[in-house]
Each structure stands twice: as C-alpha cells, then as structure tokens.
Design a protein around this motif. Structure first.
Motif, PDB file in Angstrom:
ATOM      1  N   PRO A 426       0.827  -1.211   0.000  1.00 50.94           N
ATOM      2  CA  PRO A 426       0.000   0.000   0.000  1.00 50.94           C
ATOM      3  C   PRO A 426       0.858   1.257   0.000  1.00 50.94           C
ATOM      4  N   ASN A 427       0.391   2.270  -0.710  1.00 51.00           N
ATOM      5  CA  ASN A 427       1.180   3.496  -0.865  1.00 51.00           C
ATOM      6  C   ASN A 427       1.539   4.122   0.478  1.00 51.00           C
ATOM      7  N   TRP A 428       0.626   4.035   1.446  1.00 51.67           N
ATOM      8  CA  TRP A 428       0.848   4.719   2.719  1.00 51.67           C
ATOM      9  C   TRP A 428       1.885   4.025   3.598  1.00 51.67           C
ATOM     10  N   LEU A 429       2.399   2.879   3.143  1.00 52.80           N
ATOM     11  CA  LEU A 429       3.424   2.167   3.906  1.00 52.80           C
ATOM     12  C   LEU A 429       4.796   2.232   3.248  1.00 52.80           C
ATOM     13  N   ARG A 430       4.850   2.790   2.042  1.00 52.13           N
ATOM     14  CA  ARG A 430       6.128   2.857   1.324  1.00 52.13           C
ATOM     15  C   ARG A 430       6.803   4.200   1.578  1.00 52.13           C
ATOM     16  N   TYR A 431       8.070   4.127   1.894  1.00 49.50           N
ATOM     17  CA  TYR A 431       8.826   5.332   2.220  1.00 49.50           C
ATOM     18  C   TYR A 431       9.063   6.201   0.995  1.00 49.50           C
ATOM     19  N   THR A 432       8.905   7.500   1.178  1.00 48.66           N
ATOM     20  CA  THR A 432       9.350   8.509   0.225  1.00 48.66           C
ATOM     21  C   THR A 432       9.992   9.630   1.042  1.00 48.66           C
ATOM     22  N   PRO A 433      10.952  10.347   0.479  1.00 49.67           N
ATOM     23  CA  PRO A 433      11.573  11.442   1.234  1.00 49.67           C
ATOM     24  C   PRO A 433      10.577  12.503   1.681  1.00 49.67           C
ATOM     25  N   GLN A 434       9.413  12.560   1.021  1.00 47.32           N
ATOM     26  CA  GLN A 434       8.410  13.565   1.357  1.00 47.32           C
ATOM     27  C   GLN A 434       7.618  13.220   2.621  1.00 47.32           C
ATOM     28  N   CYS A 435       7.776  11.997   3.138  1.00 46.72           N
ATOM     29  CA  CYS A 435       6.956  11.587   4.286  1.00 46.72           C
ATOM     30  C   CYS A 435       7.203  12.465   5.504  1.00 46.72           C
ATOM     31  N   TRP A 436       8.418  13.022   5.619  1.00 44.79           N
ATOM     32  CA  TRP A 436       8.743  13.845   6.784  1.00 44.79           C
ATOM     33  C   TRP A 436       7.952  15.151   6.790  1.00 44.79           C
ATOM     34  N   ASP A 437       7.415  15.541   5.639  1.00 45.11           N
ATOM     35  CA  ASP A 437       6.682  16.808   5.531  1.00 45.11           C
ATOM     36  C   ASP A 437       5.178  16.609   5.451  1.00 45.11           C
ATOM     37  N   GLN A 438       4.700  15.410   5.759  1.00 48.07           N
ATOM     38  CA  GLN A 438       3.282  15.106   5.594  1.00 48.07           C
ATOM     39  C   GLN A 438       2.544  14.993   6.924  1.00 48.07           C
ATOM     40  N   ASN A 439       3.073  15.598   7.960  1.00 40.18           N
ATOM     41  CA  ASN A 439       2.441  15.604   9.284  1.00 40.18           C
ATOM     42  C   ASN A 439       2.190  14.192   9.825  1.00 40.18           C
ATOM     43  N   LEU A 440       3.024  13.241   9.430  1.00 40.21           N
ATOM     44  CA  LEU A 440       2.930  11.895   9.971  1.00 40.21           C
ATOM     45  C   LEU A 440       3.666  11.842  11.304  1.00 40.21           C
ATOM     46  N   HIS A 441       3.218  10.938  12.153  1.00 38.40           N
ATOM     47  CA  HIS A 441       3.922  10.760  13.425  1.00 38.40           C
ATOM     48  C   HIS A 441       5.352  10.308  13.141  1.00 38.40           C
ATOM     49  N   ILE A 442       6.284  10.800  13.961  1.00 37.55           N
ATOM     50  CA  ILE A 442       7.690  10.491  13.722  1.00 37.55           C
ATOM     51  C   ILE A 442       7.936   8.993  13.763  1.00 37.55           C
ATOM     52  N   ALA A 443       7.188   8.260  14.603  1.00 37.73           N
ATOM     53  CA  ALA A 443       7.379   6.812  14.680  1.00 37.73           C
ATOM     54  C   ALA A 443       6.955   6.125  13.390  1.00 37.73           C
ATOM     55  N   VAL A 444       5.945   6.663  12.706  1.00 32.87           N
ATOM     56  CA  VAL A 444       5.511   6.106  11.419  1.00 32.87           C
ATOM     57  C   VAL A 444       6.589   6.333  10.371  1.00 32.87           C
ATOM     58  N   CYS A 445       7.116   7.546  10.310  1.00 32.14           N
ATOM     59  CA  CYS A 445       8.201   7.831   9.356  1.00 32.14           C
ATOM     60  C   CYS A 445       9.409   6.958   9.644  1.00 32.14           C
ATOM     61  N   LEU A 446       9.675   6.745  10.910  1.00 32.72           N
ATOM     62  CA  LEU A 446      10.806   5.917  11.297  1.00 32.72           C
ATOM     63  C   LEU A 446      10.643   4.494  10.774  1.00 32.72           C
ATOM     64  N   MET A 447       9.451   3.916  10.960  1.00 26.45           N
ATOM     65  CA  MET A 447       9.214   2.560  10.478  1.00 26.45           C
ATOM     66  C   MET A 447       9.257   2.505   8.951  1.00 26.45           C
ATOM     67  N   MET A 448       8.800   3.543   8.307  1.00 32.08           N
ATOM     68  CA  MET A 448       8.876   3.602   6.848  1.00 32.08           C
ATOM     69  C   MET A 448      10.319   3.523   6.364  1.00 32.08           C
ATOM     70  N   ILE A 449      11.173   4.332   6.964  1.00 34.36           N
ATOM     71  CA  ILE A 449      12.546   4.396   6.474  1.00 34.36           C
ATOM     72  C   ILE A 449      13.340   3.150   6.870  1.00 34.36           C
ATOM     73  N   ILE A 450      13.038   2.571   8.042  1.00 34.24           N
ATOM     74  CA  ILE A 450      13.709   1.343   8.451  1.00 34.24           C
ATOM     75  C   ILE A 450      13.325   0.202   7.510  1.00 34.24           C
ATOM     76  N   SER A 451      12.043   0.116   7.177  1.00 38.16           N
ATOM     77  CA  SER A 451      11.587  -0.929   6.251  1.00 38.16           C
ATOM     78  C   SER A 451      12.206  -0.717   4.871  1.00 38.16           C
ATOM     79  N   TYR A 452      12.313   0.525   4.474  1.00 36.71           N
ATOM     80  CA  TYR A 452      12.897   0.831   3.160  1.00 36.71           C
ATOM     81  C   TYR A 452      14.373   0.458   3.122  1.00 36.71           C
ATOM     82  N   LEU A 453      15.099   0.741   4.194  1.00 43.44           N
ATOM     83  CA  LEU A 453      16.512   0.373   4.245  1.00 43.44           C
ATOM     84  C   LEU A 453      16.691  -1.145   4.197  1.00 43.44           C
ATOM     85  N   ALA A 454      15.816  -1.870   4.889  1.00 44.59           N
ATOM     86  CA  ALA A 454      15.891  -3.334   4.848  1.00 44.59           C
ATOM     87  C   ALA A 454      15.622  -3.846   3.435  1.00 44.59           C
ATOM     88  N   TYR A 455      14.670  -3.221   2.753  1.00 52.51           N
ATOM     89  CA  TYR A 455      14.358  -3.581   1.367  1.00 52.51           C
ATOM     90  C   TYR A 455      15.544  -3.290   0.451  1.00 52.51           C
TER      91      TYR A 455
END
Length: 629
Positions: A426-455
């Motif tokens: 789902p789009n809302w689970l895939r990391y993009t550099p813009q996620c930090w500017d979308q008023n998402l909770h920092i923990a959500v952005c963190l999980m996005m980028i950690i999952s992306y790095l693992a990928y």
C-alpha cells in the motif's frame, strides 16, 4: 482458564506452605502443598501421583505418531492418546523461590513500570504483543503491588503471594475456546496471577527505560537508564528460568522470551553470545508449540489468539533474518518449513472486541489482507517486514554458494520479485523522502525508512553477490543501490533531533547501514582514481563525494567516548577521510602504487568491540537494532 484451588483450601494450606517455601534448610520446595511428600514417596520406590499431564507439544507429519494423529496437535489430544509426558521438575529449589520474591521487589515501584510501558505502547509502531493484552494487565498487577506495599507485614504478604504465583504458574495455561480478547488478561492476572506476566512487564519496562521513555518522570541519566535496564533483564531472565521449571511452554512464555531477547540485545550488545542463545531458544520454542503451522491449528483456539500467534511468528521470523544477516550465520527459522499465514492488517484493539478477527476482516480488509482505510498500525509493519524478510531468507540461502550463470539468474529473479513485492505494498506504507513533511507521526516515518533500508539492503546483498565481493569497481546496479542506501541513511540522520523521545542513540545504530554502502562507494572511487577506469555510477560524482563527507562527519560525532563503539567509529572516520583526501588530491597518490593494494581497507590494528572483530568477522550492513522499534 488456569485451574485455581478453592479459596478455602488456599487459606488452610498457605501458612504451612509458606514456611516450607522459605525455609533455607529445605533442599526442595514442592510446587503445591499436596506435593510435600514427593521426596519421601520417590525414595520408597513409589512414583508420585501426577496431578495433570504436561503438554506434548507439536508433532509434525514425519513424527513417530503421525500415522495415528494425522498431524494433529497433541497439546490438546495428548491425554486421550496416552502420550502425556511425566513432569520430572515438579520441585522448585529454594533459590528460585527466593528469586520470585526478588522479582516482586523489582516491581515495587510499579508507577514507574506502568508509565514506561504506557509510553512504549503510545509511541512504538513495532510492539509485537497486542496492546490490550499488556495494558489490561497493568491494573490488576498494580493493585497487587499496592496491596504488597500497604500490607503491615510485608514479609508475610510477599511469602503468601509467592506461594500463589508458584501455584498458578505450575498449572497448565489453558485458554477456553469462548474466551474473548478483552478478557484474556484475566487468565494470568488477579487471582490467577502467573510469573510469565511479571517477567514480561519487567522486560518491557527495562527496554522502554533504556530507550529514554517517560523521561519527564524519571532521572534522565544515561547510566541510570542502563542500570535499570540491566536490573529488569536479570528479573525477567529469572522469571523465564522459573517458568521453564514450573510449567509447559505456552503463549506467555514465547512473549516473555521474545522481549528478553530484545532487552538482552541492548544491554549486552547485538553480537553477544547471550542474544544468539536466546534467539535459538525462541526459535526452538516456536517450533515446539507449532506456531509455524497454520493449517493444522486446533479449531478450539480463539481467533484472537491465532492472530496473536501469527504476529509472533512473523516478528520472530523477521528478527531471525536480521540477526542472521548481521552475524553472518544461518537463519534458525527457515520459511521452507512453515506455512503460517501472515497476520491480518487489523488494529490491536480489534483483537479485544466481541467481533472475531475473521468477522472484522470482511468489512475492513482487501483480498490480500491489507486494511482499506489507509490506516497505519502495528500489524501493518509486521506484515511489511515479514515480506521483506522472506526475500532475505532466499538470499541467505545462496549467499555462500559460487555464483554460476544459473545462480546469477536466480539472484536476479529474487531481486525482481523483491521489487515487485515492494511496489505492491500500500502506498501509505512505502517510504518517500516527502513523508517527513506530511504531518505523519515520527514513529511512522521511522518505520517507513527502516523498512525501506531493509528492502534496499536485500538488493545490495544480491548485487554484491553478482558483482563479486572482491571487485573494487562494482557494477552499475551495485553502486546505484549503495548510493541510495547512503542518501537514505543521511536523510534519517537529519531527523534524529525529532527522535529524542523514541531513541536518543538511534542514529548511530542505523548508520551501520551506511558502512557497507559507503565502504563500497569509496573503494570504487579510489579504484577509479588509481586506475583511470570508468566510474560506473550513473549519478553525480560530486554529489556522491559530498554525501560521503557528510557520512564521515556523522561517524565523528554520532557516538560519545563512553560508547563501546567509539573507537570503531573514530577509526572508520579517519580511514574514510584519508581515502577522500586521496581522491580529491592527486599528489597524495604515488606513481608506483600497487593498484591491487587494499591496505586502505585494512583496519589493523583491529578494533575489538566486546571481543568481536566487527570489520573482519561480520557483515556491518544490517542495522542490528532495527527490530527494537
């Protein structure tokens, strides 16, 4: 529900039992008052009466009983089949009885424990145990601790409570089919209080304290955080040992073991033998309980518990792949022997409602099990990381083989399927550099980028195998994914100030993703400088050098001198700086340089961290604490 003795019986026997439990001259302690003559009966040649059988556990299709059972779970069928196992450990030595009293004293300041655990569940996007099962337990345990501190005779109360805990824990943990998720905690708290939940709360509080949670209520001293985590690890470890003596494996034991593994990682270090042993114990117990088999699960198991077990298996599977990658060892939970379904993408709260998870899923999930509202929840990340780990499993399986043309095609196929799987999330689970500017909770952005790095790291491993580990030049695909990992790590580094509540030291652990990518890129730049061969990176060379320079500055400042890896990071930053100077300053290269010389990457004298030569013996490419959040 765990069977409890009648209240009148407990009242009659408690005083005598308490004296026996806490008698320092007693060599053995019975698990219940009626077992006080066990030693005498055994010495006379009579086998003590069995109160109830121990669970036999899971038996697979090749087991000695498979023709008889047709692969059923003998945990529920054992008594009828006569395959129950006699308990040889129904005597608890006084040493461990005393340890239970120490665990209770550890929980004496329960206000702190409660604050830490509530903060953890409020912030964490990767907690494995569904929140209601833990948070609903806090009230009854809090009342128990309150009674213990207000009791005039604290010693007598603790002794009585210890007896009650031993009696409850020694009972087989049974979950009636009609149990609702919202009432699950009643099976192991209150009058039914069991040792597993006390150890679990210690482990959760210890990790939350180390991560810096509840810092507005506690002394924000780094050494006190570490000491608290260590104290809680000792308590939870003791609880696990006692539970293994008293009672058969159950869901609570697996929860406790998983949390102890995570706490042990941050207390002893990711490369600690203790962590590796705990991982082996966790995988062994998961197989023993049959969590890896979904198709043969008993129909008497409540739906919320099935869903909880799927989460547990998926989380342990991902954790296994992370540790195996980091240590360069074979994984302990191979997917080829499992058929456990992925957990549904539903909220923790859905497991505690009257509606079963299956009924809940019809209105809220698509055909692939993802929620259709675009809600980000803990189960979402369990699924994402599990999917990524299935490809890591395939990569690890072939990582030690020679890369033949057939093997290269296989690796490319794994890479292609991994990309397709990522794109299908789902789009809302895939990391993009813009996620930090979308008023998402920092923990959500963190999980996005950690999952992306693992990928991304999956592809890094694949491309490095294809290119050959000794190829300083690399190839286009390998340099590209390395540059992507490096830039992603730097993006995370820019956000570390926002993460102070979640993990003050998080940045330097994630930077370990940058070590392999930065090393490969800087080596390729050095090789191009020395040989004049084309640099096979399609991006901007100058931008890449700037990123490497920023990465070096992170290495110089990200850890403090009191950190175990301080010398390692300082040595690495000096090495990288020297190579960057060589790349930018032609006069630093001698005309007769040995073009095959790799001394620039010879880290002698080696920096030993916790007795392990990190640069020589392990793969630094995995952020070993990625499973902590």
């Amino acid at each position: 529900m765990a069977n409890q003795p009648p209240a009148s019986h407990v009242a009659e026997t408690k005083s005598a039992a308490t004296m026996h439990y806490l008698n320092p001259h007693s060599s053995e302690t019975p698990l219940n008052p009626s077992a006080s003559n066990v030693e005498q009966e055994s010495s006379s040649g009579r086998i003590p009466p069995r109160t109830q059988p121990l669970l036999s556990g899971y038996f697979g299709p090749t087991s000695f009983v498979s023709p008889l059972t047709e692969d059923v779970d003998l945990g529920s069928e054992g008594p009828d089949l006569g395959l129950e196992i006699e308990s040889a450990q129904r005597i608890l030595p006084p040493y461990w009885v005393h340890k239970i009293s120490e665990i209770l004293l550890t929980l004496n300041d329960f206000a702190t424990v409660e604050a830490l655990i509530r903060d953890y569940y409020a912030l964490s996007q990767s907690a494995i145990i569904p929140a209601p099962f833990v948070l609903n337990s806090l009230g009854p345990v809090k009342s128990m601790c309150k009674d213990s501190t207000s009791d005039r005779n604290l010693g007598d109360f603790t002794s009585s409570l210890t007896v009650n805990i031993i009696q409850n824990t020694s009972e087989i943990f049974e979950v009636p089919p009609a149990t609702q998720g919202r009432d699950f905690h009643a099976l192991f708290t209150g009058p039914a209080i069991r040792l597993e939940i006390l150890g679990l709360l210690c482990a959760l509080a210890g990790r939350a304290r180390y991560l810096g949670l509840a810092n507005d209520r506690l002394d924000e001293n780094r050494s006190s955080r570490s000491q608290y985590a260590h104290k809680m690890l000792i308590a939870s470890d003791a609880a696990l040992t006692i539970c293994k003596i008293l009672t058969p494996l159950n869901d609570l034991t697996i929860w406790l073991l998983h949390e102890i593994l995570l706490l042990s990682d941050i207390v002893h270090g990711d490369s600690s033998p203790a962590c590796w042993r705990r991982l082996g114990e966790l995988s062994t117990d998961i197989f023993a309980l049959g969590f890896h088999r979904d198709s043969k699960t008993s129909s008497d198991t409540p739906e919320f518990l099935l869903e909880s077990r799927r989460r547990q298996f998926a989380a342990a599977y991902q954790l296994d792949k992370s540790i195996a990658t980091f240590l360069g060892r074979p994984p302990r939970i191979p997917w080829r022997y499992a058929d456990c379904r992925m957990p549904l993408d539903i909220s923790d709260e859905a497991l505690a409602t009257d509606t079963t998870a299956r009924e809940y899923s019809h209105d809220y999930l698509d055909e692939n099990g993802w929620n259709v509202q675009g809600v980000v929840q803990r189960s979402s990340w369990i699924r994402v990381r599990f999917i990524i780990s299935t490809f890591r499993d395939e990569i690890l399986e072939v990582s030690l083989q020679n890369v033949t043309p057939e093997m290269e095609n296989m690796l490319k196929n794994i890479s292609q399927r991994c990309h397709l799987a990522w794109d299908s999330l789902p789009n809302w689970l895939r990391y993009t550099p813009q996620c930090w500017d979308q008023n998402l909770h920092i923990a959500v952005c963190l999980m996005m980028i950690i999952s992306y790095l693992a990928y991304l790291y999956n592809d890094f491993l694949i491309q490095r195998l294809i290119a050959g580990k000794n190829n300083p030049r690399g190839n286009i695909a390998l340099l590209s994914v390395s540059a992507n990992i490096l830039s992603t790590v730097l993006t995370l580094g820019m956000q570390r100030e926002q993460m102070v509540d979640l993990r003050p030291d998080f940045a330097w652990t994630v930077l370990l993703y940058g070590f392999p990518s930065a090393s490969l890129l800087i080596k390729a730049l050095q090789h191009q400088k020395r040989t004049g061969e084309p640099f096979l990176y399609e991006g901007s060379r100058s931008a890449l050098i700037r990123n490497l320079s920023v990465f070096i500055s992170h290495l110089e400042s990200i850890v403090r001198p009191d950190n175990a890896n301080y010398a390692l990071f300082q040595r690495a930053s000096q090495l990288f700086s020297r190579i960057i100077d060589e790349i930018l300053e032609p006069q630093s290269v001698l005309p007769d340089s040995n073009l095959e010389d790799t001394s620039a990457f010879d880290f002698d004298p080696m920096i030993e961290v916790d007795g392990l030569d990190l640069f020589n013996n392990i793969d630094l490419g995995v952020a070993f604490n990625q499973w902590l959040f």
